[in-house]
Scaffold this active site. Structure first.
Site, PDB file in Angstrom:
ATOM      1  N   SER A  68       0.934  -0.942   0.346  1.00  0.00           N
ATOM      2  CA  SER A  68       0.188   0.105  -0.009  1.00  0.00           C
ATOM      3  C   SER A  68       0.903   1.043  -0.227  1.00  0.00           C
ATOM      4  O   SER A  68       2.919   1.474   0.153  1.00  0.00           O
ATOM      5  CB  SER A  68      -0.745   0.036   1.184  1.00  0.00           C
ATOM      6  OG  SER A  68      -1.812  -1.305   1.346  1.00  0.00           O
TER       7      SER A  68
ATOM      8  N   SER B  47       2.186  -3.003   8.323  1.00  0.00           N
ATOM      9  CA  SER B  47       2.661  -3.588   9.272  1.00  0.00           C
ATOM     10  C   SER B  47       4.450  -4.774   9.793  1.00  0.00           C
ATOM     11  O   SER B  47       4.340  -5.192   8.542  1.00  0.00           O
ATOM     12  CB  SER B  47       1.617  -4.883   9.752  1.00  0.00           C
ATOM     13  OG  SER B  47      -0.078  -4.493   9.212  1.00  0.00           O
TER      14      SER B  47
ATOM     15  N   GLU C 180      -3.726 -14.027   1.976  1.00  0.00           N
ATOM     16  CA  GLU C 180      -3.990 -12.951   2.808  1.00  0.00           C
ATOM     17  C   GLU C 180      -4.848 -12.988   3.009  1.00  0.00           C
ATOM     18  O   GLU C 180      -5.296 -13.530   4.710  1.00  0.00           O
ATOM     19  CB  GLU C 180      -3.191 -11.095   2.879  1.00  0.00           C
ATOM     20  CG  GLU C 180      -3.884 -10.859   3.905  1.00  0.00           C
ATOM     21  CD  GLU C 180      -3.370  -9.275   3.658  1.00  0.00           C
ATOM     22  OE1 GLU C 180      -2.957  -9.404   2.072  1.00  0.00           O
ATOM     23  OE2 GLU C 180      -2.577  -8.564   4.384  1.00  0.00           O
TER      24      GLU C 180
ATOM     25  N   GLU D 235     -15.365  -3.462   0.838  1.00  0.00           N
ATOM     26  CA  GLU D 235     -16.350  -3.718  -0.823  1.00  0.00           C
ATOM     27  C   GLU D 235     -15.629  -4.580  -1.541  1.00  0.00           C
ATOM     28  O   GLU D 235     -15.950  -5.150  -2.347  1.00  0.00           O
ATOM     29  CB  GLU D 235     -16.183  -1.995  -0.770  1.00  0.00           C
ATOM     30  CG  GLU D 235     -16.933  -1.746   0.033  1.00  0.00           C
ATOM     31  CD  GLU D 235     -16.743  -0.757   1.112  1.00  0.00           C
ATOM     32  OE1 GLU D 235     -15.471  -0.955   1.803  1.00  0.00           O
ATOM     33  OE2 GLU D 235     -17.816  -0.713   1.889  1.00  0.00           O
TER      34      GLU D 235
HETATM   35  C1  LIG Z   1      -4.452  -2.884  10.382  1.00  0.00           C
HETATM   36  C2  LIG Z   1      -3.686  -3.087   8.919  1.00  0.00           C
HETATM   37  C3  LIG Z   1      -3.351  -3.645   8.626  1.00  0.00           C
HETATM   38  C4  LIG Z   1      -2.673  -3.333   7.227  1.00  0.00           C
HETATM   39  N1  LIG Z   1      -1.708  -3.494   6.577  1.00  0.00           N
HETATM   40  C5  LIG Z   1      -0.905  -3.581   6.059  1.00  0.00           C
HETATM   41  C6  LIG Z   1       0.815  -4.290   5.370  1.00  0.00           C
HETATM   42  O1  LIG Z   1       1.101  -4.887   6.175  1.00  0.00           O
HETATM   43  N2  LIG Z   1       1.176  -4.032   4.351  1.00  0.00           N
HETATM   44  C7  LIG Z   1       0.276  -3.297   2.918  1.00  0.00           C
HETATM   45  O2  LIG Z   1       0.583  -2.937   2.563  1.00  0.00           O
HETATM   46  N3  LIG Z   1      -0.938  -2.559   3.419  1.00  0.00           N
HETATM   47  C8  LIG Z   1      -1.248  -3.127   4.791  1.00  0.00           C
HETATM   48  N4  LIG Z   1      -2.943  -2.220   5.289  1.00  0.00           N
HETATM   49  C9  LIG Z   1      -3.199  -1.441   4.205  1.00  0.00           C
HETATM   50  C10 LIG Z   1      -4.851  -1.969   3.395  1.00  0.00           C
HETATM   51  O3  LIG Z   1      -4.693  -2.940   3.019  1.00  0.00           O
HETATM   52  C11 LIG Z   1      -5.100  -0.659   2.634  1.00  0.00           C
HETATM   53  O4  LIG Z   1      -5.305   0.368   3.852  1.00  0.00           O
HETATM   54  C12 LIG Z   1      -6.125  -1.067   2.204  1.00  0.00           C
HETATM   55  O5  LIG Z   1      -6.640  -2.056   0.407  1.00  0.00           O
HETATM   56  C13 LIG Z   1      -7.582  -0.041   1.339  1.00  0.00           C
HETATM   57  O6  LIG Z   1      -6.391   0.919   0.934  1.00  0.00           O
HETATM   58  P1  LIG Z   1      -7.405   2.305   1.620  1.00  0.00           P
HETATM   59  O7  LIG Z   1      -6.680   2.660   3.095  1.00  0.00           O
HETATM   60  O8  LIG Z   1      -6.314   2.908   0.086  1.00  0.00           O
HETATM   61  O9  LIG Z   1      -8.028   2.529   1.260  1.00  0.00           O
HETATM   62  P2  LIG Z   1      -8.848   3.260  -0.405  1.00  0.00           P
HETATM   63  O10 LIG Z   1      -8.697   2.370  -1.698  1.00  0.00           O
HETATM   64  O11 LIG Z   1      -8.840   4.746  -0.969  1.00  0.00           O
HETATM   65  O12 LIG Z   1     -10.475   2.796   0.076  1.00  0.00           O
HETATM   66  C14 LIG Z   1     -11.413   4.053   0.390  1.00  0.00           C
HETATM   67  C15 LIG Z   1     -12.842   3.795   0.856  1.00  0.00           C
HETATM   68  O13 LIG Z   1     -13.150   3.075  -0.282  1.00  0.00           O
HETATM   69  C16 LIG Z   1     -13.782   1.759  -0.327  1.00  0.00           C
HETATM   70  N5  LIG Z   1     -13.686   1.965  -2.589  1.00  0.00           N
HETATM   71  C17 LIG Z   1     -12.367   2.081  -2.884  1.00  0.00           C
HETATM   72  N6  LIG Z   1     -12.340   1.635  -3.919  1.00  0.00           N
HETATM   73  C18 LIG Z   1     -13.763   0.468  -4.051  1.00  0.00           C
HETATM   74  C19 LIG Z   1     -14.357  -0.389  -4.960  1.00  0.00           C
HETATM   75  N7  LIG Z   1     -13.544  -0.431  -6.231  1.00  0.00           N
HETATM   76  N8  LIG Z   1     -15.530  -0.390  -5.194  1.00  0.00           N
HETATM   77  C20 LIG Z   1     -15.836  -0.683  -3.964  1.00  0.00           C
HETATM   78  N9  LIG Z   1     -15.950   0.512  -2.708  1.00  0.00           N
HETATM   79  C21 LIG Z   1     -13.966   0.865  -2.570  1.00  0.00           C
HETATM   80  C22 LIG Z   1     -12.935   1.549  -0.130  1.00  0.00           C
HETATM   81  O14 LIG Z   1     -14.100   0.205   0.233  1.00  0.00           O
HETATM   82  C23 LIG Z   1     -13.073   2.289   1.077  1.00  0.00           C
HETATM   83  O15 LIG Z   1     -13.795   2.293   2.182  1.00  0.00           O
HETATM   84  C24 LIG Z   1      -3.232  -2.281   5.671  1.00  0.00           C
HETATM   85  C25 LIG Z   1      -4.388  -1.483   6.952  1.00  0.00           C
HETATM   86  C26 LIG Z   1      -4.558  -1.774   8.200  1.00  0.00           C
HETATM   87  C27 LIG Z   1      -6.226  -1.679   8.862  1.00  0.00           C
END
Ligand SMILES: Cc1cc2nc3c(=O)[nH]c(=O)nc-3n(C[C@H](O)[C@H](O)[C@H](O)COP(=O)(O)OP(=O)(O)OC[C@H]3O[C@@H](n4cnc5c(N)ncnc54)[C@H](O)[C@@H]3O)c2cc1C
Length: 405
Positions: free
Chosen positions: A144, A176, A259, A384
């Site tokens: 991410s 993480s 995962e 989602e």
């Molecule tokens: C506890 C925790 C641990 C994590 N650990 C890691 C890690 O070790 N390594 C790593 O790389 N990442 C990690 N992540 C990141 C995680 O994979 C991302 O937060 C997640 O994929 C969402 O991406 P974003 O935060 O950019 O949200 P966004 O992608 O910006 O999403 C924002 C909102 O829009 C919605 N949305 C986005 N696209 C769509 C779509 N196509 N259709 C419908 N709804 C949509 C999402 O569901 C969400 O509600 C971690 C996250 C958390 C919370």
């Protein structure tokens, strides 16, 4: 080959000689510690987390040396090459003992290992798989970025050729366990043009290399489980590439599928034990006789059973030699939803006693679940995104339209 009964007897002997038996305080109010096992969601200080990671590594090494850390893995890389039934038996037996929580090693074991096994060169597998499986190397996932989460193909981190190897530059987020990490599975852009999923390549970054800067991010439960990671011209040798150049998306898919399967599987889903504790709380507080609470708990019971049965299907598919598939998304979505429902149930039972510690056994401890559960709905792909995967790959619905279409 060792038969299952002999294996079980040997494994039980090993566990009994290394660990104490687990106290079954789940269903008796006030008995023993009121700690709830939440597999990494518990409120902990940085020092406590560091101690947890050290204990996990030490226990993993003891298990590896005795042949119990990678039961199904290939002999060539330190595994035991036994069928999945042996692995399952080991997990059942280990559950009976107070083993250190090994959640901190999940990313290395559950994501890096399968990705490297499927896509890494034989030399890379031989170099890192024994260390990852022994807990000598802690893995983290550098996927991410601030502008790329659900839309992972949108990453901006780049890798350019530099001498015999590569130079990586970029900014990762939500990583993480990076603060304990030795190896980071990193996706970077190596080619331009074509669809965004093309031109990506995956590398194993040495987290101690010059140019890697790790800054912790503190969450609402007080833990700093994840971090920002800045990669400032970090050198990576060609031997540390995972999969083909510009074909990193297939490595990403393997990693994410594993995962999701891991989060939703019975191995990590603490549903039945948590439910037993909630029932204990409901009886003690008198809430068990309230019709609305009873309905809430019956609903959770049904859903916990469904997650368990789905996990069994995922495991059965694995035993039959099939790669983890979209069922992992169903399990992950359902498990995250169950934690949220449990959180709502304890909130309605405890009310303000969740927000302030009255000293009463087994009450304030639930605030860890309430503050930790929302993150499970986001990590590893949001609810989602899991629904999109299920719609397209299980139900066969039309693909989501591209934003630009
Ligand atoms: C506890 C925790 C641990 C994590 N650990 C890691 C890690 O070790 N390594 C790593 O790389 N990442 C990690 N992540 C990141 C995680 O994979 C991302 O937060 C997640 O994929 C969402 O991406 P974003 O935060 O950019 O949200 P966004 O992608 O910006 O999403 C924002 C909102 O829009 C919605 N949305 C986005 N696209 C769509 C779509 N196509 N259709 C419908 N709804 C949509 C999402 O569901 C969400 O509600 C971690 C996250 C958390 C919370």
């Amino acid at each position: 080959m060792i038969d299952l009964e002999t294996f079980s007897a040997e494994a039980s002997g090993f566990l009994a000689s290394h660990l104490k038996r687990r106290e079954h305080a789940d269903t008796r109010w006030g008995a023993g510690s009121d700690r709830i096992e939440l597999h990494g969601l518990e409120r902990r200080s940085d020092a406590e987390v560091a101690a947890e990671v050290a204990a996990a590594r030490s226990w993993q090494a003891q298990c590896f040396d005795a042949g119990y850390a990678w039961i199904t893995g290939p002999l060539a890389y330190g595994g035991r090459e036994l069928a999945a039934a042996y692995e399952r038996r080991w997990r059942e037996l280990e559950q009976e003992f107070a083993a250190p929580d090994r959640t901190s090693l999940n990313i290395g074991l559950g994501m890096l290992v399968p990705a490297i096994l499927a896509h890494g060169s034989p030399e890379l597998r031989a170099e890192v798989l024994p260390g990852l499986n022994r807990g000598d190397l802690v893995g983290c996932q550098l996927f991410s970025e601030p502008g790329a989460g659900s839309d992972l193909a949108n990453i901006a981190t780049t890798a350019v050729r530099h001498g015999d190897g590569w130079m990586i530059r970029g900014h990762k987020v939500w990583t993480s366990k990076a603060q304990f990490g030795d190896l980071g599975l990193c996706i970077a852009r190596t080619g331009a043009g074509g669809p965004p999923q093309r031109g990506l390549t995956v590398f194993l970054v040495d987290m101690h290399a010059p140019g890697v800067e790790i800054r912790p991010l503190r969450q609402m439960n007080g833990r700093a489980s994840f971090n920002e990671v800045f990669l400032d011209d970090v050198g990576v040798s060609a031997a540390r590439r995972v999969g083909d150049v510009d074909d990193g998306w297939s490595v990403v898919r393997t990693t994410l599928t594993n995962e999701r399967a891991g989060v939703g599987s019975g191995a990590t889903a603490p549903g039945p034990r948590l439910l037993a504790r909630i029932l204990c709380l409901a009886r003690h507080s008198g809430a068990a006789s309230e019709p609305c609470v009873r309905q809430q708990l019956a609903d959770i019971y049904t859903r916990v059973r469904l997650v368990d049965l789905t996990a069994q299907r995922v495991q059965a598919a694995g035993r039959a030699g099939r790669a983890a598939g979209p069922e992992g998304s169903i399990g992950k979505l359902a498990h995250a939803g169950n934690l949220q429902r449990m959180s709502a149930a304890v909130t309605s039972i405890l009310g303000p006693r969740l927000a302030a510690d009255t000293g009463e056994w087994g009450e304030y401890v639930w605030s860890d679940l309430v503050l930790g559960a929302p993150g499970v709905r986001v990590a590893g792909g949001t609810d989602e995104i899991q629904r999109n995967v299920i719609a397209e790959r299980v139900l066969g619905l039309p693909r989501e339209p591209e934003a630009s279409a």
